[in-house]
Design a protein around this motif. Structure first.
Motif, PDB file in Angstrom:
ATOM      1  N   ILE A 145      -8.161  15.532  -9.635  1.00  0.00           N
ATOM      2  CA  ILE A 145      -7.599  16.411  -8.615  1.00  0.00           C
ATOM      3  C   ILE A 145      -7.828  17.881  -8.979  1.00  0.00           C
ATOM      4  CG2 ILE A 145      -5.277  16.692  -9.586  1.00  0.00           C
ATOM      5  CD1 ILE A 145      -4.233  16.012  -6.717  1.00  0.00           C
ATOM      6  N   ALA A 146      -7.943  18.724  -7.948  1.00  0.00           N
ATOM      7  CA  ALA A 146      -8.216  20.143  -8.177  1.00  0.00           C
ATOM      8  C   ALA A 146      -7.503  20.971  -7.114  1.00  0.00           C
ATOM      9  CB  ALA A 146      -9.724  20.408  -8.143  1.00  0.00           C
ATOM     10  N   VAL A 147      -7.512  22.285  -7.322  1.00  0.00           N
ATOM     11  CA  VAL A 147      -6.884  23.220  -6.392  1.00  0.00           C
ATOM     12  C   VAL A 147      -7.910  24.266  -5.984  1.00  0.00           C
ATOM     13  CG1 VAL A 147      -5.022  24.900  -6.064  1.00  0.00           C
ATOM     14  CG2 VAL A 147      -4.632  22.877  -7.494  1.00  0.00           C
ATOM     15  N   ARG A 148      -8.001  24.519  -4.678  1.00  0.00           N
ATOM     16  CA  ARG A 148      -8.929  25.538  -4.176  1.00  0.00           C
ATOM     17  C   ARG A 148      -8.423  26.921  -4.558  1.00  0.00           C
ATOM     18  NH1 ARG A 148      -9.583  26.160   2.210  1.00  0.00           N
ATOM     19  NH2 ARG A 148      -7.450  26.935   1.897  1.00  0.00           N
ATOM     20  N   GLN A 149      -9.330  27.751  -5.073  1.00  0.00           N
ATOM     21  CA  GLN A 149      -8.956  29.114  -5.493  1.00  0.00           C
ATOM     22  C   GLN A 149      -9.108  30.101  -4.354  1.00  0.00           C
ATOM     23  OE1 GLN A 149      -7.750  29.512  -8.831  1.00  0.00           O
ATOM     24  NE2 GLN A 149      -7.685  27.347  -8.284  1.00  0.00           N
ATOM     25  N   ARG A 158       0.837  -1.186   0.000  1.00  0.00           N
ATOM     26  CA  ARG A 158       0.000   0.000   0.000  1.00  0.00           C
ATOM     27  C   ARG A 158       0.878   1.244   0.000  1.00  0.00           C
ATOM     28  NH1 ARG A 158      -5.222  -0.557   1.183  1.00  0.00           N
ATOM     29  NH2 ARG A 158      -5.463   1.293   2.494  1.00  0.00           N
ATOM     30  N   ALA A 159       0.306   2.361  -0.377  1.00  0.00           N
ATOM     31  CA  ALA A 159       1.042   3.616  -0.430  1.00  0.00           C
ATOM     32  C   ALA A 159       0.199   4.712   0.208  1.00  0.00           C
ATOM     33  CB  ALA A 159       1.377   3.987  -1.869  1.00  0.00           C
ATOM     34  N   LEU A 160       0.858   5.621   0.912  1.00  0.00           N
ATOM     35  CA  LEU A 160       0.190   6.767   1.541  1.00  0.00           C
ATOM     36  C   LEU A 160       0.703   8.039   0.887  1.00  0.00           C
ATOM     37  CD1 LEU A 160      -0.429   7.419   5.295  1.00  0.00           C
ATOM     38  CD2 LEU A 160       0.623   9.182   3.902  1.00  0.00           C
ATOM     39  N   TYR A 161      -0.230   8.884   0.482  1.00  0.00           N
ATOM     40  CA  TYR A 161       0.115  10.151  -0.170  1.00  0.00           C
ATOM     41  C   TYR A 161      -0.470  11.304   0.639  1.00  0.00           C
ATOM     42  CZ  TYR A 161       0.826   6.923  -4.053  1.00  0.00           C
ATOM     43  OH  TYR A 161       1.234   5.876  -4.841  1.00  0.00           O
ATOM     44  N   ILE A 162       0.216  12.432   0.577  1.00  0.00           N
ATOM     45  CA  ILE A 162      -0.256  13.614   1.299  1.00  0.00           C
ATOM     46  C   ILE A 162      -0.226  14.810   0.370  1.00  0.00           C
ATOM     47  CG2 ILE A 162       2.062  14.117   2.228  1.00  0.00           C
ATOM     48  CD1 ILE A 162       0.552  15.115   4.795  1.00  0.00           C
ATOM     49  N   ALA A 163      -1.164  15.746   0.608  1.00  0.00           N
ATOM     50  CA  ALA A 163      -1.260  16.945  -0.212  1.00  0.00           C
ATOM     51  C   ALA A 163      -1.402  18.172   0.685  1.00  0.00           C
ATOM     52  CB  ALA A 163      -2.455  16.844  -1.160  1.00  0.00           C
ATOM     53  N   GLY A 164      -1.143  19.323   0.113  1.00  0.00           N
ATOM     54  CA  GLY A 164      -1.297  20.572   0.828  1.00  0.00           C
ATOM     55  C   GLY A 164      -2.752  20.908   1.082  1.00  0.00           C
ATOM     56  N   SER A 165      -2.994  21.903   1.918  1.00  0.00           N
ATOM     57  CA  SER A 165      -4.357  22.208   2.366  1.00  0.00           C
ATOM     58  C   SER A 165      -5.234  22.822   1.282  1.00  0.00           C
ATOM     59  CB  SER A 165      -4.303  23.157   3.568  1.00  0.00           C
ATOM     60  OG  SER A 165      -3.612  24.352   3.240  1.00  0.00           O
ATOM     61  N   ASP A 166      -4.646  23.292   0.177  1.00  0.00           N
ATOM     62  CA  ASP A 166      -5.450  23.844  -0.911  1.00  0.00           C
ATOM     63  C   ASP A 166      -5.766  22.823  -2.005  1.00  0.00           C
ATOM     64  OD1 ASP A 166      -5.671  26.328   0.227  1.00  0.00           O
ATOM     65  OD2 ASP A 166      -4.009  27.218  -0.891  1.00  0.00           O
ATOM     66  N   VAL A 167      -5.256  21.616  -1.864  1.00  0.00           N
ATOM     67  CA  VAL A 167      -5.535  20.567  -2.852  1.00  0.00           C
ATOM     68  C   VAL A 167      -6.874  19.919  -2.525  1.00  0.00           C
ATOM     69  CG1 VAL A 167      -4.783  18.359  -3.798  1.00  0.00           C
ATOM     70  CG2 VAL A 167      -3.104  20.153  -3.301  1.00  0.00           C
ATOM     71  N   ARG A 168      -7.684  19.708  -3.535  1.00  0.00           N
ATOM     72  CA  ARG A 168      -8.999  19.104  -3.347  1.00  0.00           C
ATOM     73  C   ARG A 168      -9.147  17.879  -4.256  1.00  0.00           C
ATOM     74  NH1 ARG A 168      -8.612  21.795   0.365  1.00  0.00           N
ATOM     75  NH2 ARG A 168     -10.082  23.260   1.312  1.00  0.00           N
ATOM     76  N   ASN A 169     -10.171  17.093  -3.954  1.00  0.00           N
ATOM     77  CA  ASN A 169     -10.486  15.876  -4.725  1.00  0.00           C
ATOM     78  C   ASN A 169      -9.314  14.902  -4.712  1.00  0.00           C
ATOM     79  OD1 ASN A 169     -12.452  17.783  -5.345  1.00  0.00           O
ATOM     80  ND2 ASN A 169     -12.099  17.725  -7.545  1.00  0.00           N
TER      81      ASN A 169
END
Length: 582
Positions: free
Chosen positions: A578-582, A551-562
């Motif tokens: 994947i999307a980015v909050r404006q 298995r793999a675990l991924y992390i994103a910044g707080s403005d990344v969505r979906n």
């Protein structure tokens, strides 16, 4: 601030276990618990160690590169539909094609009709001839290297006496080249927007095979031949803004000629993707955890290091912007049937029953790094099943294993020579199996190998040197047809040169015949059910012993969505949604 965070992480973990119990309590979901964004805009930073080996579709071999390319710039005849539900990720749809293809009755011919309105980044239409030309490049095996050669194996292009194709690809010249090209033209035929493939034998899942980058189109005028390693001529939603810089990366901007109306796979929300490689995985994770100005719109394309994973899943604000997914890569053991230890199926069953898969996973790092399994078929595949024909279970049963060893006529303790590919994590994981095996009546000796591992265990001499081989495998597409035949069809594996991928030299004529029969089943559901049944048979015979699906675990910044991950295409971040909050 980043330096202070690193100190905090190290000091906070130094006095505690990174994997409490079985590691299940803090497991992250497959979809991040964040609000969805269904609007276009913004810049996504995609960070990875890399390196990307190639963007040339017919050269792409790495699963991560194939997954990125297939969602960003490269379209194939078919593709797997993005879904936040792993059970739906194996749904095959038309991509360049209008649907998932049409076979003839005996599965020796497949036809696909191309969509209208699909364009290259220069505005020219993607044509049937472009698809045909792209696939032809895989035959140029001295020029285009590294990618899948499945087209050479299945297309009805004659072979020379030495086994090489009579067609040497589009760069070859001379009389022989012309004859080869004519043979290819008979096997791959374009009639307007319809492309038809003649196959040398029935292939029930050819429409899934063509989802691979090797079957992608290439515009002849954009082909750079041997110099085209990083040429990414786009038919998808993004194109390179400037030439790719190996070890550094590049920027992907919108392809102005891509139309969402022609694409049911990619949503393409960000306006731009800054793809940076050459950054250590630990550094990527730490930057995104810190969530500073330069990381709030970033996502890690590589799994977070094991040492940081438990911190991520233990802190709610980090856990809600992380996901885990099965990668499809399964670790397994192969009993050597040529060994006197495993001549009888009961002895092989005994090893399976004595194997503590949960201990193996715990030593790997817990539930964020693997899940126990008795089957080689990953959970996301239609052929996955929960049958455990010998009731091996996740933790092993030493007492029952002893009974099976007795039925096999073996005297305890039974010497057991086990070879595996060494790494710091693998050393711990394999050592975790020793206690269960010893309690069951085996006397195991572990042999770690670092260099040329698969070459070593694939040599004829290995059969007399080891009783058990460690290995791993992942499917090429969402079918067990890319697992069981490759590993257990003795007719294609066992030769004087060695066991091929059938490291345990397992040979069963009935199994070989069943493999052939299943490949000719037209109905996908029935075909995958048959693969599942065959897999249970192989487990029952002790042909292999499943250990864990990684298995793999991924992390994103707080403005990344979906943020989600797709298990069918390798357990990677799903860039189609994947999307980015404006």
């Amino acid at each position: 601030m980043l330096a202070a965070l690193v100190v905090l992480l190290v000091s906070g973990m130094a006095g505690c276990s990174l994997i409490g119990g079985d590691g299940d309590a803090a497991e992250t979901p497959q979809v991040a618990a964040r609000d969805r964004v269904d609007e276009r805009g913004g810049t996504l930073k995609a960070l990875s160690l890399g390196p990307v080996l190639s963007w040339d579709p017919q050269r792409i071999s790495a699963r991560d590169d194939a997954a990125f390319a297939g969602r960003i710039f490269l379209r194939t005849l078919t593709a797997y539909q993005p879904s936040t539900d792993p059970r739906n990720q194996s749904r095959l749809v038309g991509d360049l094609a209008t649907d998932a293809g049409t076979p003839n009755k005996d599965l020796t011919s497949w036809s696909f009709t191309l969509r209208e309105g699909v364009a290259w980044e220069d505005g020219s239409p993607v044509t049937c001839e472009d698809v045909k030309y792209g696939i032809s490049r895989t035959f140029a095996t001295t020029v285009i290297t590294g990618g899948s050669t499945d087209a050479l194996a299945v297309l009805a292009v004659p072979k020379q006496p030495n086994g090489a194709s009579v067609y040497a690809g589009p760069y070859a010249t001379g009389p022989a080249a012309a004859a080869g090209a004519a043979a290819y033209d008979k096997a791959v035929v374009c009639r307007g927007t319809m492309i038809t493939f003649a196959l040398s034998a029935p292939v029930g899942d050819f429409n899934e095979m063509v989802s691979q980058p090797a079957f992608a189109p290439m515009k002849k005028s954009a082909d750079k031949g041997k110099d085209g390693t990083y040429v990414a001529f786009s038919s998808g939603p993004y194109k390179l803004a400037a030439p790719w810089r190996a070890s550094t990366g590049g920027s992907w901007e919108r392809n102005p000629h891509w139309k969402a109306s022609t694409d049911e796979v990619r949503r393409a929300y960000p306006d731009r993707i800054e793809h940076q490689e050459g950054i250590e995985t630990q550094t990527v994770a730490q930057q995104i955890i810190a969530d500073g100005d330069g990381a709030r719109n970033a996502v890690s394309l590589g799994p977070a290091p094991q040492a940081i994973q438990q911190h991520i899943v233990s802190v709610d604000t980090l856990k809600e912007r992380s996901v885990t997914a099965g990668t499809g890569l399964v670790d397994y053991l192969v009993p050597n049937v040529k060994s006197t230890v495993f001549a009888e199926p009961e002895a092989r069953q005994a090893l399976a029953v004595a194997t503590n898969r949960q201990a193996y996973v715990t030593a790997l790092g817990g539930s964020t790094t693997g899940r126990p399994t008795t089957t080689l078929i990953p959970e996301s595949l239609p052929a996955h099943h929960d049958e455990d024909p010998i009731a091996a279970g996740p933790r092993g049963d030493a007492d029952r294993a002893k009974v099976l060893l007795g039925k096999a006529g073996l005297t305890l303790p039974v010497p057991l020579r086990v070879v595996y590919r060494s790494s710091p994590v693998a050393d711990k994981a394999m050592a975790a199996l020793v206690a269960g095996w010893t309690e069951a009546g085996f006397a195991p000796t572990l042999t770690p190998l670092e260099d040329d591992y698969f070459q070593t265990i694939g040599a004829p001499a290995a059969a007399s040197s080891y009783d058990v081989f460690w290995s791993n495998w992942s499917p090429a597409w969402a079918s067990a047809s890319t697992i069981l035949p490759a590993l257990f069809d003795s007719s294609i594996n066992l030769t004087a040169a060695g066991p091929g991928r059938d490291y345990g030299s397992f040979a069963d004529a009935t199994v070989n015949a069943e493999i052939q029969r299943i490949g000719r089943i037209a109905d996908r559901t029935k075909r995958e059910e048959a693969w599942a049944a065959l897999d249970a048979t192989l487990q029952g015979q002790g042909a292999y012993i499943g250990l864990a699906e990684r298995r793999a675990l991924y992390i994103a910044g707080s403005d990344v969505r979906n943020l989600s991950a797709n298990e069918v295409i390798g357990g990677v971040v799903e860039l189609a949604d994947i999307a980015v909050r404006q």
